[in-house]
Design a protein around this motif. Structure first.
Motif, PDB file in Angstrom:
ATOM      1  N   ARG A   1      -9.708   1.846   0.568  1.00  0.00           N
ATOM      2  CA  ARG A   1      -9.021   2.071  -0.706  1.00  0.00           C
ATOM      3  C   ARG A   1     -10.021   2.031  -1.861  1.00  0.00           C
ATOM      4  NH1 ARG A   1      -3.402   3.492  -0.101  1.00  0.00           N
ATOM      5  NH2 ARG A   1      -3.299   3.227   2.160  1.00  0.00           N
ATOM      6  N   ALA A   2     -10.942   1.066  -1.805  1.00  0.00           N
ATOM      7  CA  ALA A   2     -11.932   0.958  -2.882  1.00  0.00           C
ATOM      8  C   ALA A   2     -12.785   2.222  -2.931  1.00  0.00           C
ATOM      9  CB  ALA A   2     -12.801  -0.282  -2.675  1.00  0.00           C
ATOM     10  N   ARG A   3     -13.174   2.723  -1.760  1.00  0.00           N
ATOM     11  CA  ARG A   3     -13.960   3.967  -1.728  1.00  0.00           C
ATOM     12  C   ARG A   3     -13.179   5.109  -2.357  1.00  0.00           C
ATOM     13  NH1 ARG A   3     -15.929   2.235   3.230  1.00  0.00           N
ATOM     14  NH2 ARG A   3     -14.311   3.330   4.389  1.00  0.00           N
ATOM     15  N   GLY A   4     -11.860   5.048  -2.266  1.00  0.00           N
ATOM     16  CA  GLY A   4     -11.025   6.068  -2.888  1.00  0.00           C
ATOM     17  C   GLY A   4     -10.910   5.896  -4.395  1.00  0.00           C
TER      18      GLY A   4
ATOM     19  N   LEU B   1       0.801  -1.240   0.000  1.00  0.00           N
ATOM     20  CA  LEU B   1       0.000   0.000   0.000  1.00  0.00           C
ATOM     21  C   LEU B   1       0.826   1.278   0.000  1.00  0.00           C
ATOM     22  CD1 LEU B   1      -2.709  -0.852   2.690  1.00  0.00           C
ATOM     23  CD2 LEU B   1      -2.954  -0.944   0.210  1.00  0.00           C
ATOM     24  N   VAL B   2       2.114   1.175   0.240  1.00  0.00           N
ATOM     25  CA  VAL B   2       2.917   2.352   0.586  1.00  0.00           C
ATOM     26  C   VAL B   2       2.896   3.447  -0.478  1.00  0.00           C
ATOM     27  CG1 VAL B   2       5.054   1.275  -0.232  1.00  0.00           C
ATOM     28  CG2 VAL B   2       5.172   3.124   1.423  1.00  0.00           C
ATOM     29  N   HIS B   3       2.800   3.057  -1.746  1.00  0.00           N
ATOM     30  CA  HIS B   3       2.869   4.072  -2.803  1.00  0.00           C
ATOM     31  C   HIS B   3       1.489   4.530  -3.232  1.00  0.00           C
ATOM     32  CE1 HIS B   3       2.727   0.046  -4.372  1.00  0.00           C
ATOM     33  NE2 HIS B   3       2.421   0.457  -5.571  1.00  0.00           N
ATOM     34  N   ASP B   4       0.488   4.288  -2.375  1.00  0.00           N
ATOM     35  CA  ASP B   4      -0.875   4.712  -2.678  1.00  0.00           C
ATOM     36  C   ASP B   4      -1.284   4.216  -4.071  1.00  0.00           C
ATOM     37  OD1 ASP B   4      -3.290   5.844  -2.320  1.00  0.00           O
ATOM     38  OD2 ASP B   4      -2.663   7.889  -2.772  1.00  0.00           O
ATOM     39  N   PRO B   5      -1.320   2.880  -4.229  1.00  0.00           N
ATOM     40  CA  PRO B   5      -1.432   2.309  -5.572  1.00  0.00           C
ATOM     41  C   PRO B   5      -2.738   2.645  -6.298  1.00  0.00           C
ATOM     42  CG  PRO B   5      -1.584   0.613  -3.884  1.00  0.00           C
ATOM     43  CD  PRO B   5      -1.201   1.856  -3.185  1.00  0.00           C
ATOM     44  N   ASP B   6      -2.666   2.583  -7.643  1.00  0.00           N
ATOM     45  CA  ASP B   6      -3.841   2.808  -8.488  1.00  0.00           C
ATOM     46  C   ASP B   6      -4.719   1.572  -8.539  1.00  0.00           C
ATOM     47  OD1 ASP B   6      -2.788   5.249  -9.007  1.00  0.00           O
ATOM     48  OD2 ASP B   6      -1.982   4.730 -10.985  1.00  0.00           O
ATOM     49  N   VAL B   7      -4.120   0.411  -8.348  1.00  0.00           N
ATOM     50  CA  VAL B   7      -4.841  -0.864  -8.387  1.00  0.00           C
ATOM     51  C   VAL B   7      -4.236  -1.757  -7.308  1.00  0.00           C
ATOM     52  CG1 VAL B   7      -5.363  -2.918  -9.767  1.00  0.00           C
ATOM     53  CG2 VAL B   7      -5.176  -0.698 -10.899  1.00  0.00           C
ATOM     54  N   LEU B   8      -5.090  -2.532  -6.649  1.00  0.00           N
ATOM     55  CA  LEU B   8      -4.572  -3.469  -5.646  1.00  0.00           C
ATOM     56  C   LEU B   8      -4.830  -4.900  -6.083  1.00  0.00           C
ATOM     57  CD1 LEU B   8      -5.452  -2.039  -2.125  1.00  0.00           C
ATOM     58  CD2 LEU B   8      -3.205  -2.676  -2.987  1.00  0.00           C
ATOM     59  N   VAL B   9      -3.808  -5.725  -6.078  1.00  0.00           N
ATOM     60  CA  VAL B   9      -3.937  -7.138  -6.426  1.00  0.00           C
ATOM     61  C   VAL B   9      -3.391  -7.941  -5.247  1.00  0.00           C
ATOM     62  CG1 VAL B   9      -3.219  -8.944  -8.028  1.00  0.00           C
ATOM     63  CG2 VAL B   9      -3.625  -6.618  -8.872  1.00  0.00           C
ATOM     64  N   LEU B  10      -4.292  -8.646  -4.559  1.00  0.00           N
ATOM     65  CA  LEU B  10      -3.885  -9.321  -3.329  1.00  0.00           C
ATOM     66  C   LEU B  10      -4.240 -10.799  -3.411  1.00  0.00           C
ATOM     67  CD1 LEU B  10      -5.550  -6.610  -1.063  1.00  0.00           C
ATOM     68  CD2 LEU B  10      -3.163  -6.641  -1.768  1.00  0.00           C
ATOM     69  N   ASP B  11      -3.227 -11.652  -3.273  1.00  0.00           N
ATOM     70  CA  ASP B  11      -3.447 -13.088  -3.393  1.00  0.00           C
ATOM     71  C   ASP B  11      -3.641 -13.684  -2.006  1.00  0.00           C
ATOM     72  OD1 ASP B  11      -3.731 -15.567  -4.484  1.00  0.00           O
ATOM     73  OD2 ASP B  11      -1.788 -15.587  -5.519  1.00  0.00           O
ATOM     74  N   GLU B  12      -4.880 -14.064  -1.714  1.00  0.00           N
ATOM     75  CA  GLU B  12      -5.249 -14.619  -0.411  1.00  0.00           C
ATOM     76  C   GLU B  12      -4.759 -13.771   0.760  1.00  0.00           C
ATOM     77  OE1 GLU B  12      -5.177 -18.761  -0.134  1.00  0.00           O
ATOM     78  OE2 GLU B  12      -5.634 -19.004  -2.258  1.00  0.00           O
ATOM     79  N   PRO B  13      -5.154 -12.514   0.776  1.00  0.00           N
ATOM     80  CA  PRO B  13      -4.658 -11.636   1.847  1.00  0.00           C
ATOM     81  C   PRO B  13      -5.223 -12.000   3.217  1.00  0.00           C
ATOM     82  CG  PRO B  13      -6.354 -10.510   0.583  1.00  0.00           C
ATOM     83  CD  PRO B  13      -6.067 -11.810  -0.132  1.00  0.00           C
TER      84      PRO B  13
END
Ligand SMILES: Nc1ncnc2c1ncn2[C@@H]1O[C@H](COP(=O)(O)OP(=O)(O)O)[C@@H](O)[C@H]1O
Ligand SMILES: [Mg+2]
Lengths: 371, 292
Positions: free
Chosen positions: B176-179, B145-157
């Motif tokens: 993040r999604a609300r953002g 999350l550190v770079h305030d990403p444009d898209v998040l891809v999380l494998d079994e978080p």
């Protein structure tokens, strides 16, 4: 480029902060300074103190930088005590029958000869005979610096061996750390494989270079401080610069090999095993370099000083041990540069394909041939 | 919008891992990626993140093929977690920020904020290897999350988290999604996916068997009628569509088709109607139906 520098920065910071870095550096410095000073400490002294009773100072001409300190005593008894206490190396007692030289045990043979010669000279001159010293001249090769050169070459073999073997080893450990912990998978979303590998090799290379420069500085410093530096052959600056360049080339080659081989395995325990071909090559280079320090003009040393990667260790040693024509060094350097470039390309390919394949050891054949 | 179109991937000679995977995730959408073990979720996500090359198909972001520069603005949590074990928490998060293009000051600020937000404040100076697994997982999230990403891809978080940590993570992702960030995550916890996600993709043996909003998936399965009649004679439901089951000692009629008015009429005739309602199928049921 920026990504590569960030990676390099992390490597440098991580290494430089460890205790091991300083301890290792301190140990090497002590070792090198010790070896530099050893001939002075264990070899014969080149400064003597002579006591005088009723006699004159002599114009002593010793070999090299021999110095004599004269000390006058009022009578023989005091001078004898000084000899036995070790305050003076010998005492010259003047008397009607000539001068007696007293020493504790048999006199140091070099000192004895020097005093004898100086005394004879003084007597002849006193008799009014003009003498001219013999002037010695070599019409063969200039061998004045041979001994110093070969001593320096031996030391160089030692230094190069420690650093050229040790630093690529750190590259291998780093590659496996990132592969085994699967951190490469995250890293590759923000840096390209060549940036990650290049940064690691660059960063650890800088660490190795810091080591080399400190060690060289310590050795040279010790040589100057102790007066050994007067024996340095001409072109010393060039020799030292050459050592640094050769280290960079040798390191680049072996670091690339280490990275490629290490990327095949996933656990630190496997590193030693997978690096065997590289360590064998290094030991072979070491052996030849050791021989070249002794016999710099031999056929073996000459040939090996052209063949990469052996040349990276043998050529600087050869060039230190004996004056070597510049064109030979440049030609060998050019060959090494080509070898480094080829190895870097090859290693980059292997690394990129193997480093994401965790688990069982990847076979080199699997990653070299495909696509 | 992140568009994944017709990905195909074969490992070695015979192992077909992906066989035409397509789906799309809009800005601000939370997308749950579900499927059995070995269905192809990780492979798909690795291709999206550029860690694997696809054999066929493509990934598009905002209408054009995704490239390295844009991907640097993505945040990724791989299935197999990885951190520098000997590096300190704050330094590690900041380092990844720098790699993703933040300035030194920006990276430090972002790291500090996340450390505070994720409750790692007391651990900033610790090496990762000294942390509990739960805290390591938080650092892993911070790295994504550190770079305030444009898209998040999380494998079994969510795997391996206790219920409180699950809630905390869910909250972070929703924020993040609300953002406006598209969030893709894979999970085996279907209730969780159902609760959090706007849309869901179900993958089975390398193929997408269903995808869409949770409502769309429900309506594709069809609604379901649930009827409980007290003091009914046995056999009252004979001739009606659906199955009669026994739940907690009482007979319950579950019907997925047929005329509801007709069933209601029959129920009233049979006895006292205690329950009559349309029921939503759970994601688990949809999943079972889809992969069967
Ligand atoms: N590197 C690989 N080499 C060979 N087969 C693989 C590799 N990665 C994944 N697979 C295979 O591809 C299929 C999909 O795996 P994966 O994407 O990890 O599934 P999931 O994440 O849904 O559990 C599995 O059958 C798996 O064995
Ligand atoms: Mg998986």
């Amino acid at each position: 480029m920026n990504g590569m520098l960030l990676v390099a920065g992390r490597e440098i910071r991580t290494q430089v902060r460890t205790k091991g870095f300083f301890v290792g550096l301190a140990v090497t410095v002590v070792l090198i300074v010790g070896i530099t000073l050893a001939p002075k400490l264990f070899g014969g002294p080149d400064s003597y103190t002579i006591g005088l009773v009723n006699s004159q100072e002599l114009a002593v001409h010793g070999g090299g930088d021999t110095e004599i300190e004269w000390r006058t005593f009022s009578d023989e008894a005091t001078a004898r005590r000084a000899v036995l206490d070790g305050d003076v190396d010998a005492a010259m007692i003047g008397g009607t029958a000539g001068i007696r030289v007293l020493s504790d045990g048999e006199i140091d043979s070099e000192l004895g000869l020097m005093l004898q010669a100086a005394h004879r000279e003084a007597q002849i001159q006193a008799a009014g005979v003009r003498t001219t010293p013999l002037s010695m001249e070599s019409i063969g090769a200039d061998t004045r610096y041979e001994e110093t050169r070969s001593q320096m070459a031996f030391m160089l073999v030692l230094i190069l061996f420690m650093l050229v073997v040790g630093t690529p080893m750190m590259v291998a450990m780093g590659v496996v750390e990132e592969k085994g912990s699967r951190i490469v998978e995250i890293l590759f979303t923000s840096v390209r494989p060549w940036q990650l590998l290049g940064g690691k090799v660059l960063g650890l290379g800088v660490v190795g270079l810091i080591n080399l420069v400190v060690v060289l500085a310590a050795g040279l410093g010790a040589a100057f401080a102790s007066g050994l530096a007067v024996d340095f052959p001409p072109g010393m600056a060039g020799i030292v610069a050459g050592i640094v360049v050769w280290f960079v080339l040798g390191y680049a080659f072996f670091a690339a090999v280490a990275a490629a081989l290490a990327s095949l395995v996933s656990r630190q325990e496997e590193v030693g095993n997978v690096l065997t071909p590289m360590t064998m090559t290094m030991f072979a280079s070491y052996g030849v370099a050791f021989f070249a320090a002794k016999e710099p003009t031999s056929l073996v040393a000459t040939i090996a000083s052209y063949v990469p990667p052996f040349s990276s260790m043998v050529m600087p040693v050869r060039a230190t041990a004996a004056a070597t024509p510049a064109w030979e060094i440049l030609l060998s350097g050019a060959l090494m540069v080509v070898a480094v470039a080829a190895m870097v390309l090859f290693a980059g390919r292997v690394y990129e394909r193997a480093v994401l394949r965790t688990g069982a050891r990847v076979r080199l054949r699997e990653v070299v041939g495909s696509r | 919008m992140l568009q994944i179109t017709d990905l195909r991937k074969t490992f070695g000679a015979a192992k077909r891992a992906l066989d035409g995977v397509s789906f799309a995730v809009r800005q601000g959408e939370m997308f749950g990626f579900v499927g059995a073990n070995g269905a192809g979720k990780t492979t798909t996500m690795r291709i999206v993140m550029g860690v694997l090359q696809t054999d066929e198909g493509e990934v598009r972001w905002k209408g054009s093929p995704l490239d390295f520069t844009e991907r640097r603005r993505f945040g990724y949590m791989p299935e197999e977690r990885g951190l520098y074990q000997k590096m300190k928490v704050a330094e590690q998060i900041g380092y990844f920020g720098r790699l993703h293009g933040l300035s030194p000051v920006g990276a430090r600020k972002a790291a500090d904020e996340l450390i505070e937000r994720l409750g790692l404040t007391e651990r900033v100076g610790d090496a990762v290897e000294a942390l509990s697994l739960g805290n390591q997982q938080r650092v892993q999230l911070a790295v994504a999350l550190v770079h305030d990403p444009d898209v998040l891809v999380l494998d079994e978080p969510f795997s391996g988290l206790d219920p409180l940590a699950v809630d905390a993570l869910a909250e972070v992702l929703q924020e993040r999604a609300r953002g406006g960030v598209p969030v893709i995550f894979s999970s085996h916890q279907l209730e969780l996916v159902e609760r959090l996600c706007d849309s869901v993709g179900i993958i089975s043996a390398g193929q997408m068997v269903a995808s869409g909003t949770v409502d769309e998936l429900r309506s594709s399965v069809g609604r379901r009628l649930r009827v409980v009649v007290a003091e009914a004679k046995s056999g009252w439901a004979d001739g009606l569509p659906g199955d009669l089951r026994v739940e907690n000692g009482r007979e319950v009629l579950i019907a997925t088709d047929g005329d509801d008015q007709h069933i209601l009429h029959a129920a009233v005739q049979a006895g006292r109607v205690e329950h009559f309602g349309v029921e939503q199928p759970t994601l688990t049921e949809i999943f079972r139906g889809a992969v069967a």
